[in-house]
Design a protein around this motif. Sequence first.
Motif, PDB file in Angstrom:
ATOM      1  N   UNK A  36       0.853  -1.185   0.000  1.00  0.00           N
ATOM      2  CA  UNK A  36       0.000   0.000   0.000  1.00  0.00           C
ATOM      3  C   UNK A  36       0.889   1.236   0.000  1.00  0.00           C
ATOM      4  N   UNK A  37       0.430   2.292  -0.640  1.00  0.00           N
ATOM      5  CA  UNK A  37       1.228   3.512  -0.774  1.00  0.00           C
ATOM      6  C   UNK A  37       1.099   4.477   0.398  1.00  0.00           C
ATOM      7  N   UNK A  38       0.220   4.200   1.339  1.00  0.00           N
ATOM      8  CA  UNK A  38       0.136   5.022   2.546  1.00  0.00           C
ATOM      9  C   UNK A  38       1.222   4.587   3.511  1.00  0.00           C
ATOM     10  N   UNK A  39       1.849   5.524   4.170  1.00  0.00           N
ATOM     11  CA  UNK A  39       2.875   5.257   5.193  1.00  0.00           C
ATOM     12  C   UNK A  39       4.010   4.393   4.645  1.00  0.00           C
ATOM     13  N   UNK A  40       4.484   4.719   3.446  1.00  0.00           N
ATOM     14  CA  UNK A  40       5.535   3.898   2.833  1.00  0.00           C
ATOM     15  C   UNK A  40       6.818   3.878   3.656  1.00  0.00           C
ATOM     16  N   UNK A  41       7.072   4.919   4.433  1.00  0.00           N
ATOM     17  CA  UNK A  41       8.272   4.915   5.269  1.00  0.00           C
ATOM     18  C   UNK A  41       8.237   3.782   6.282  1.00  0.00           C
ATOM     19  N   UNK A  42       7.047   3.337   6.655  1.00  0.00           N
ATOM     20  CA  UNK A  42       6.890   2.204   7.570  1.00  0.00           C
ATOM     21  C   UNK A  42       6.688   0.912   6.777  1.00  0.00           C
ATOM     22  N   UNK A  43       5.776   0.928   5.817  1.00  0.00           N
ATOM     23  CA  UNK A  43       5.420  -0.276   5.050  1.00  0.00           C
ATOM     24  C   UNK A  43       6.620  -0.848   4.311  1.00  0.00           C
ATOM     25  N   UNK A  44       7.446   0.012   3.743  1.00  0.00           N
ATOM     26  CA  UNK A  44       8.597  -0.484   2.994  1.00  0.00           C
ATOM     27  C   UNK A  44       9.648  -1.141   3.879  1.00  0.00           C
ATOM     28  N   UNK A  45       9.561  -0.934   5.182  1.00  0.00           N
ATOM     29  CA  UNK A  45      10.445  -1.658   6.094  1.00  0.00           C
ATOM     30  C   UNK A  45      10.123  -3.155   6.033  1.00  0.00           C
ATOM     31  N   UNK A  46       8.840  -3.492   5.996  1.00  0.00           N
ATOM     32  CA  UNK A  46       8.436  -4.902   5.869  1.00  0.00           C
ATOM     33  C   UNK A  46       8.844  -5.437   4.509  1.00  0.00           C
ATOM     34  N   UNK A  47       8.566  -4.657   3.464  1.00  0.00           N
ATOM     35  CA  UNK A  47       8.925  -5.087   2.108  1.00  0.00           C
ATOM     36  C   UNK A  47      10.421  -5.369   1.998  1.00  0.00           C
ATOM     37  N   UNK A  48      11.235  -4.431   2.447  1.00  0.00           N
ATOM     38  CA  UNK A  48      12.686  -4.596   2.327  1.00  0.00           C
ATOM     39  C   UNK A  48      13.192  -5.770   3.173  1.00  0.00           C
TER      40      UNK A  48
END
Length: 181
Positions: A36-48
């Motif tokens: 999801x594109x909301x809160x990418x600074x947090x969400x991308x931590x899981x992705x990475x």
Amino acid sequence: MNQTSTAVTSSVSSSVATASPWASVARDSRVGVICASWHTDVVHQARDALVAELGQQGMPTGHIAHFDVPGAFEIPLLAKRLAQSGRFDAIIGCALVVNGGIYRHEFVSSAVIDGLMRVQLDTDVPVLSAVLTPRDFHEHADHLEFFRAHFVKKGVEVAQSCLAAIAQLQRVEGLLAEQAA
């Protein structure tokens, strides 16, 4: 996911130094990751973190496809399309659903999780969730730092659960093929 991940984490921790228990599964599998594109600074931590963990377990970078959607609500439809394509052995959704005051975040999180489960059951493709819905989230430094770190942990757990689910399904398919022969 959390209960399975706990068991997976403890079994992996002792064996990572030697060899990945899922090396052959990771090497031969393809995973779609939807964020999801909301809160990418947090969400991308899981992705990475999940991408790093899949790589550490032996999955080639080219076997992981990344997709972004506007919000968590859009994850199940894309997951369905990806699962139906036959190109992926598993799909992982990542999002942070917060109470924004306009509507209850419980509605959104429930719709997303129910949708992901339906996709999984309808397509026979594992669909895993790193869609987290904290009860109280405030965009200040302490909460952001806590959730960034928490999403790293959840990324590792969802990657391990993903490989375990693929391995288990392959095992069941093998057993069923033996019985049919």
